[in-house]
Design an enzyme around this catalytic site. Structure first.
Site, mmCIF file in Angstrom:
data_model
loop_
_atom_site.group_PDB
_atom_site.id
_atom_site.type_symbol
_atom_site.label_atom_id
_atom_site.label_comp_id
_atom_site.label_asym_id
_atom_site.label_seq_id
_atom_site.Cartn_x
_atom_site.Cartn_y
_atom_site.Cartn_z
ATOM 1 C CG ASN A 186 -1.882 -1.032 1.414
ATOM 2 O OD1 ASN A 186 -2.232 -1.395 2.525
ATOM 3 N ND2 ASN A 186 -2.350 -1.593 0.321
ATOM 4 C CB CYS A 216 -4.818 -0.706 -6.957
ATOM 5 S SG CYS A 216 -5.471 0.937 -7.177
ATOM 6 C CB CYS A 244 -5.462 -15.172 -7.790
ATOM 7 S SG CYS A 244 -7.022 -14.526 -7.194
ATOM 8 C CG HIS A 263 3.154 2.428 -4.881
ATOM 9 N ND1 HIS A 263 1.877 1.969 -4.620
ATOM 10 C CD2 HIS A 263 3.200 2.681 -6.210
ATOM 11 C CE1 HIS A 263 1.196 1.955 -5.760
ATOM 12 N NE2 HIS A 263 1.965 2.373 -6.731
#
Ligand SMILES: [Zn+2]
Length: 377
Positions: free
Chosen positions: A69, A186, A334, A71
């Site tokens: 998170n 994101c 995933c 960045h």
């Protein structure tokens, strides 16, 4: 609301602006704003709103701070990893401005709690990365007649709009409905770290303008920002008479439980971690064969994976689909279950008869089946 001497000094550069002055600063002090999501958008928006002296700020976010998170989520420090975002955000905002009230809400907003929370504020700043939450907050603001300042980001692009009751169209007037499967967030698509800084700052700007009744708001204008071209565009749009929530004959009069994040395709199955574990055991006993296709990045796969899984990153799945074992049923895996749903869309497009995904992803597997599995972000 009267301002103390220290507040008069703190907000001096606001007060010097004739458009704001001490009266405007008092209006900011009296204002109550809800920031939905302490993410890429919510962090800069909340920082500027707190710095500007908005008197009461609610920060709603049920997640915890993760390394990936940092960045873009500029409220948080490396030492905050693992902390509840709402709590860490409140600490940071109180340190910035002890004269205002910060109310952390460490919970996800849903149809059951949204009205009670939105009722407490004047303006909702929507910085959620979930489309379902965007519709939820839009609908709640229309129903309760509150202003809504929204933005969204995707890779190198952003968008923003403002809803003010009685003054213009709402989000549903523009996008009647959609589901999260058409727009990756994101975690799936990636995002330029500074991008939400631009959009979140714009949300703070629009919020201050609404409180101060200044300038021309973004009502009825859908603004897009392309960071690569460094270009803003805007599209005027009008209230839709048929809108399900703000139209002439609304069909939505209470917040809706968000629709499932994706539709199911014919032949698609959803396995919980326990169901998948059972399926794999029965396979050992000679039942139908399932092949585990892990669609995470190779870096994530290398950190830890199910022993029988093959790795085909989501970005390559379409191209490599013809090389997958044709006679087997595929189970996509995933980290959290979002990319595997997108993999199901690809499988459906390639005409696979039976395929599945693991609900909750390998995080669920690590929780329910095998706690030694390393699942990195
Ligand atoms: Zn509408």
């Amino acid at each position: 609301m009267a301002l103390s001497d220290s507040e008069l000094t703190r907000y001096n550069r606001h007060i010097l602006l004739p458009e704001i002055g001490a009266d405007g600063q008092s209006k900011l002090k009296a204002a109550r704003v809800l920031v939905v999501g302490a993410g890429g958008l919510g962090c800069p928006a909340a920082l500027y709103l707190a710095a500007a002296g908005v008197g009461t700020l609610y920060i709603a976010d049920g997640d915890r701070v993760e390394l990936s998170n940092l960045h873009r989520q500029i409220l948080f420090q490396t030492a905050d990893i693992g902390a509840l975002k709402a709590e860490a955000a409140a600490l940071r905002l109180r340190a910035l401005n002890p004269d205002i009230r910060i109310e952390p809400l460490a919970q996800r907003l849903d149809a059951a709690n949204i009205l009670e929370i939105v009722r407490r504020v004047d303006i909702v700043v929507d910085g959620s990365d979930r489309l379902a939450t965007r519709y939820l907050t839009n609908d709640a603001c229309v129903i309760l007649r509150k202003a809504w300042v929204s933005a969204a980001i995707h890779r190198f692009e952003g968008q923003a709009m403002v809803y003010v009751p009685g003054a213009g169209p709402c989000y549903r007037c523009l996008f009647a409905q959609a589901s999260d499967d058409v727009i990756p967030n994101c975690a799936e698509a990636g995002v330029l770290g500074v991008l939400p800084g631009v959009l979140g700052s714009m949300q703070a700007t629009e919020t201050l303008k609404l409180i101060l009744n200044l300038g021309t708001s973004l009502v009825g204008r859908f603004l897009t920002y392309d960071a690569l071209a460094m270009q803003f565009r805007e599209y005027a749009f009008k209230r839709c008479a048929d809108c399900a929530v703000c139209g002439e004959h609304p069909t939505i009069s209470a917040p809706l439980e968000p629709a499932p994040a994706t539709r199911d395709w014919p032949g698609m199955r959803r396995f919980s971690a326990r169901e998948l574990a059972q399926v794999l055991q029965s396979e050992a006993a000679g039942q139908a064969r399932w092949v585990l296709v892990d669609v995470r990045d190779p870096r994530e796969f290398a950190a830890g994976h199910l022993s029988a899984a093959i790795n085909v990153p989501l970005g390559r799945l379409d191209a490599e689909y013809p090389n997958l074992p044709a006679q087997s049923n595929l189970v996509f895996l995933c980290r959290s279950g979002a990319r595997s749903l997108r993999a199901c869309a690809i499988a459906a497009r390639h005409g696979s008869a039976v395929f599945a995904h693991l609900e909750g992803g390998l995080l669920a597997w690590a929780t329910d089946i095998d706690s030694t599995l390393q699942v990195i972000a």
